[in-house]
Design an enzyme around this catalytic site. Sequence first.
Site, PDB file in Angstrom:
ATOM      1  N   GLN A  58      -8.499  -0.140   3.427  1.00 31.88           N
ATOM      2  CA  GLN A  58      -9.420  -0.603   4.469  1.00 31.88           C
ATOM      3  C   GLN A  58     -10.847  -0.770   3.944  1.00 31.88           C
ATOM      4  O   GLN A  58     -11.739  -1.149   4.713  1.00 31.88           O
ATOM      5  CB  GLN A  58      -9.419   0.383   5.644  1.00 31.88           C
ATOM      6  CG  GLN A  58      -8.100   0.509   6.365  1.00 31.88           C
ATOM      7  CD  GLN A  58      -7.742  -0.690   7.211  1.00 31.88           C
ATOM      8  OE1 GLN A  58      -8.535  -1.607   7.408  1.00 31.88           O
ATOM      9  NE2 GLN A  58      -6.521  -0.706   7.743  1.00 31.88           N
ATOM     10  N   HIS A 112      -2.201  -7.500   2.866  1.00 31.72           N
ATOM     11  CA  HIS A 112      -2.172  -7.966   4.242  1.00 31.72           C
ATOM     12  C   HIS A 112      -3.298  -7.428   5.112  1.00 31.72           C
ATOM     13  O   HIS A 112      -3.414  -7.811   6.278  1.00 31.72           O
ATOM     14  CB  HIS A 112      -0.807  -7.667   4.885  1.00 31.72           C
ATOM     15  CG  HIS A 112      -0.604  -6.235   5.273  1.00 31.72           C
ATOM     16  ND1 HIS A 112      -0.625  -5.819   6.587  1.00 31.72           N
ATOM     17  CD2 HIS A 112      -0.359  -5.138   4.534  1.00 31.72           C
ATOM     18  CE1 HIS A 112      -0.394  -4.521   6.637  1.00 31.72           C
ATOM     19  NE2 HIS A 112      -0.229  -4.082   5.406  1.00 31.72           N
ATOM     20  N   CYS A 122       1.538   2.061  11.566  1.00 27.50           N
ATOM     21  CA  CYS A 122       2.699   2.701  10.949  1.00 27.50           C
ATOM     22  C   CYS A 122       3.279   3.804  11.835  1.00 27.50           C
ATOM     23  O   CYS A 122       4.382   4.286  11.598  1.00 27.50           O
ATOM     24  CB  CYS A 122       2.309   3.290   9.587  1.00 27.50           C
ATOM     25  SG  CYS A 122       1.779   2.041   8.401  1.00 27.50           S
ATOM     26  N   GLY A 146       0.792  -1.214   0.000  1.00 26.12           N
ATOM     27  CA  GLY A 146       0.000   0.000   0.000  1.00 26.12           C
ATOM     28  C   GLY A 146       0.826   1.266   0.000  1.00 26.12           C
ATOM     29  O   GLY A 146       0.493   2.235  -0.690  1.00 26.12           O
ATOM     30  N   THR A 147       1.903   1.287   0.773  1.00 25.10           N
ATOM     31  CA  THR A 147       2.727   2.500   0.838  1.00 25.10           C
ATOM     32  C   THR A 147       3.349   2.812  -0.516  1.00 25.10           C
ATOM     33  O   THR A 147       3.345   3.970  -0.964  1.00 25.10           O
ATOM     34  CB  THR A 147       3.819   2.339   1.906  1.00 25.10           C
ATOM     35  OG1 THR A 147       3.199   2.267   3.198  1.00 25.10           O
ATOM     36  CG2 THR A 147       4.785   3.517   1.889  1.00 25.10           C
ATOM     37  N   ASN A 189      -8.155   4.551   8.250  1.00 24.76           N
ATOM     38  CA  ASN A 189      -7.641   3.367   8.925  1.00 24.76           C
ATOM     39  C   ASN A 189      -7.698   3.455  10.449  1.00 24.76           C
ATOM     40  O   ASN A 189      -7.668   2.431  11.133  1.00 24.76           O
ATOM     41  CB  ASN A 189      -6.195   3.095   8.487  1.00 24.76           C
ATOM     42  CG  ASN A 189      -5.282   4.285   8.715  1.00 24.76           C
ATOM     43  OD1 ASN A 189      -5.573   5.387   8.263  1.00 24.76           O
ATOM     44  ND2 ASN A 189      -4.180   4.078   9.403  1.00 24.76           N
ATOM     45  N   THR A 217      11.563  -7.754 -11.292  1.00 27.27           N
ATOM     46  CA  THR A 217      10.945  -9.057 -11.476  1.00 27.27           C
ATOM     47  C   THR A 217       9.708  -9.186 -10.599  1.00 27.27           C
ATOM     48  O   THR A 217       9.758  -8.942  -9.388  1.00 27.27           O
ATOM     49  CB  THR A 217      11.936 -10.183 -11.133  1.00 27.27           C
ATOM     50  OG1 THR A 217      13.081 -10.046 -11.969  1.00 27.27           O
ATOM     51  CG2 THR A 217      11.307 -11.544 -11.331  1.00 27.27           C
TER      52      THR A 217
END
Length: 385
Positions: free
Chosen positions: A182, A204, A328, A71-72, A154, A240
């Site tokens: 979220q 996640h 975070c 996400g970041t 969040n 990759t």
Amino acid sequence: MEPLYLDYAATTPVREEVRASMSPYLTGVFGNPSSAHSWGRAAAAALENARATAAECLGAQTGEIRFTRGGTESDNLAVLGAAASIRAHGGKPTVVVTAVEHKAVLDAASEATARDAGRLVVLPVSPSGAVDMSVLARALDGGPGVVSAMWVNNETGMTLPVGEIADLAAERDAVMHTDAVQAVGKFEVRVDEVPVTLLTVTGHKIYGPKGTGLLFVRSGTDLKPLLFGGGQERALRPGTEDVAGAVGLAMAMQLAVGEREIESARLSSLRDDLEGGLTAAVPGLRINAANSTRAPHVASVAVPDVDGAALLMALDMEGLAVSGGSACNSGASAGSHVITALYGEDDPHATIRFSLGRGTGAEDIQRAVATTVAVVDRLRETVAQ
């Protein structure tokens, strides 16, 4: 007693179905998707199948999905990439964000406007989730713009009027990004119904693997990459590809979207029981953003007359895993920027975020209420002595 995990907004365990879907691509089908031989072709096919599944979940076209490492990165790519595109075309970007955005958006917006000599505008948000659209309109009247407004906050679970913001951004020819990390699996998130330009998802938060995410990039959008050195993901995210991660993310999205209505109703009922029990037993307790439309899995409560750090530590010692806000910011000494934006610098409350998930049941809610009430009473008695 066994520890009780109520921090699903921070991260979730990987579902067995997701783990099983990933397993073949960690060992047997391990080829590089860019290789021309059979191993590479098999990996490439799995990658494109995952892309198609993710696109279907969002109402997008397959070619509009770019896999990232979370996400970041997706938030940074959206904000910095859109601002860089404006600068590449001779403009100076105006970047508009709401005051309750994730730090991945807020810090990227600050960097984008400093790097590209642009203008940063922060939109106030009320505790009801309202945004002053006239401020947004004036900000976008000054030239090419990038807007980022999260679908679900969040820390509080409040939803923002993403559709209304996206409509206004479209009228002003601005790029519109939303962090939907979220929201997926909690609300219907479809880009064929809401005219956002860019949208972030991460694995996640929905029982997928950590370090996997995607950015929806609407067809025709000019976005500049952050990384260089390869042509993967249509040259927007070189390197990759993590085939197993993409497969796991797509499976997690498919499960979350398919189960959304039933699971959201269940979580909403549990959240209401939790908030009702705490409100009845803890004098002065406030439900943060109570009057907004909220996601079903988050309950953010504010408790007066206790120290926030002491409260979280005491709950952890009692086996209750909750948070004070975004994971975070767990190492930061400052308070939550979200709560400050909603209730001011001098808000005297300690905030606890309970977030519920697939493993949460009615008995867990009863235990959470009883434990929290006992800890708050004990801490208040200590302060009074």
